[in-house]
Design an enzyme around this catalytic site. Structure first.
Site, PDB file in Angstrom:
ATOM      1  N   CYS A 133       3.539  -4.763   6.033  1.00 39.68           N
ATOM      2  CA  CYS A 133       3.052  -4.154   5.332  1.00 39.68           C
ATOM      3  C   CYS A 133       4.333  -4.203   4.475  1.00 39.68           C
ATOM      4  O   CYS A 133       4.930  -3.553   4.571  1.00 39.68           O
ATOM      5  CB  CYS A 133       2.393  -3.558   5.411  1.00 39.68           C
ATOM      6  SG  CYS A 133       0.553  -4.310   5.838  1.00 39.68           S
ATOM      7  N   HIS A 176       0.849  -0.914  -0.046  1.00 40.90           N
ATOM      8  CA  HIS A 176       0.135  -0.273   0.141  1.00 40.90           C
ATOM      9  C   HIS A 176       0.635   0.968   0.042  1.00 40.90           C
ATOM     10  O   HIS A 176       1.776   1.188   0.175  1.00 40.90           O
ATOM     11  CB  HIS A 176      -0.984   0.222   1.281  1.00 40.90           C
ATOM     12  CG  HIS A 176      -0.132   0.241   2.611  1.00 40.90           C
ATOM     13  ND1 HIS A 176       0.793   0.827   3.225  1.00 40.90           N
ATOM     14  CD2 HIS A 176       0.166  -1.087   3.344  1.00 40.90           C
ATOM     15  CE1 HIS A 176       1.316   0.675   3.920  1.00 40.90           C
ATOM     16  NE2 HIS A 176       0.167  -0.443   4.397  1.00 40.90           N
TER      17      HIS A 176
END
Length: 418
Positions: free
Chosen positions: A344, A326
């Site tokens: 992440c 992301h």
């Protein structure tokens, strides 16, 4: 037991027995036989029940045997009206053929028998019969996944059962009836993830721009004394380009390959110590333009130095436990040089936008050189490709050593990490 006897003038005969049934021979007018093979239409006799409408017990096997001593069976084909073949075995001397797969209930079968006499002359006979309705049995229903559409080459096919199947022999009946075909064709196999879930994948990824179809031949097939197969909606998906995002956590670099050609390098940051990103191959599960990520969903207490509550954009999900690729504008200064995330893969907003628009569900994200543990095989997304092929096929109920062990990786369904 009722039987149909087919004889030819020289004395050899065929006994075709659908145990518990009265078979009906095709008439001469509709017999699709070649001119040369002999036919025994005028020598047919029946024994056993002769009541009109008598039907076969679908739980009993089908047999074809010879009588007379001077002829042998060369081939038997049994198929129902939907195109499902009955598997069978022929004795080495050609004296007997018997079915090895169950018959379906409420089905119409056609049997084609080929014979040969001592002189090598071929004989042919076509017979038909119907099987009775199932009696007082539960139906095992199957749902294929994912939904119809276009996916990346890493997307497994799933089959969800609405009742557990634990017995190996019963699993074999189910698995043989679940078919997956692709164009172009590739080798593949089912793996029993649990008593109620199977995954199908090829040895390698699916070919790019392939068509993959799954369907069930299980309807009305006996699985156990109390269970038969139910209906299942077939599935058709297609694959797009072969897209792999190789994430090197040590180099802080994500490299995107499309059809094996490198198309972009992206500076990234991955999980910091204590929150290391999982190593291994992951399949893209979903894309979300906006996600509100909260540290409480991954067990980080509010007020901790590691707590967060952030709006995140261009989020590509790869695990159910909350691992994404992301946009992370707050860590641009570390991207390409240090790992500072909570698990992440973060990148700049322009790069995340490009990645988000290029990647699709079913595409592959592979992480290497991370200090994190290996991607779970099941229950946290699709880690299927991390299992070696030889071990994968052992998870099939119709291969040797088919007692596949389910990975005990239970994942939460809603948390996110940043």
């Amino acid at each position: 037991m009722s039987t149909t006897v087919i004889s030819r003038g020289a004395g050899a005969a065929l006994l075709v027995a659908a145990i518990g049934t009265s078979a009906t021979a095709c008439g001469a007018d509709g017999n699709p036989l070649a001119a040369h093979p002999y036919d025994a239409t005028d020598q047919i006799s029946f024994s056993g029940p002769q009541e009109a409408g008598k039907k076969a017990d679908p739980d009993k096997p089908l047999e074809v045997t010879t009588q007379g001593g001077d002829g042998r069976i060369t081939d038997v084909s049994a198929m129902d009206a939907t195109g499902r073949y009955v598997s069978g075995e022929l004795d080495a001397d050609g004296s007997r053929w018997h079915s090895t797969s169950p018959l379906a209930a409420s089905a119409h079968y056609t049997i084609r028998v080929s014979t040969e006499d001592e002189a090598g002359r071929p004989g042919r006979k076509v017979l038909t019969f119907d099987t009775d309705k199932p009696k007082g049995q539960q139906l095992l229903n199957v749902k294929f996944g994912p939904e119809a559409g276009t996916y990346g080459v890493g997307q497994p096919i799933t089959a969800e059962l609405d009742q557990p199947v634990k017995d190996k022999a019963q699993r074999a009946v189910v698995e043989r009836a679940l078919r997956v075909d692709s164009t172009p064709a590739v080798q593949g196999s089912w793996y029993w993830v649990s008593d109620k879930e199977l995954h199908y994948r090829p040895q390698d990824y699916w070919p790019a721009h392939a068509t993959v179809e799954a369907h069930s031949n299980l309807e009305n097939i006996k699985i156990s004394d109390r269970m038969r197969g139910g209906k299942a909606k077939p599935l058709k998906i297609t694959t797009g380009d072969r897209v792999v995002a190789l994430t090197d956590a040590a180099k802080h670099l994500l490299t995107v390959y499309k059809n094996d050609e490198k198309i972009k390098d992206i500076p990234i940051t991955t999980g910091k110590p204590g929150f290391e990103t999982r190593n291994g191959i992951k399949v893209v599960l979903a894309k979300q333009y906006y996600v509100q990520m909260k540290s409480s969903t991954v067990g980080i207490a509010a007020g901790s130095s590691d707590s967060y509550d952030l709006p995140v954009y261009y989020a590509t999900r790869v695990t159910w436990s909350g691992e994404y690729v992301h946009a992370a504008p707050w860590s641009v200064g570390s991207q390409g040089s240090a790992n500072v995330s909570h698990g992440c893969t973060g990148m700049s907003t322009p790069n995340a936008s490009w990645f988000f628009n290029m990647i699709h569900e079913g595409d592959l994200v592979q992480v290497v050189n991370s200090a994190g543990h290996e991607m779970e095989l099941f229950d946290n997304g699709f880690g299927d490709w991390n299992m070696p092929w030889q071990k994968w096929v052992q998870g099939s109920a119709i291969s040797s050593g088919a007692d596949g062990v389910r990975a005990q990786n239970k994942a939460r369904l809603t948390p996110q990490s940043t």
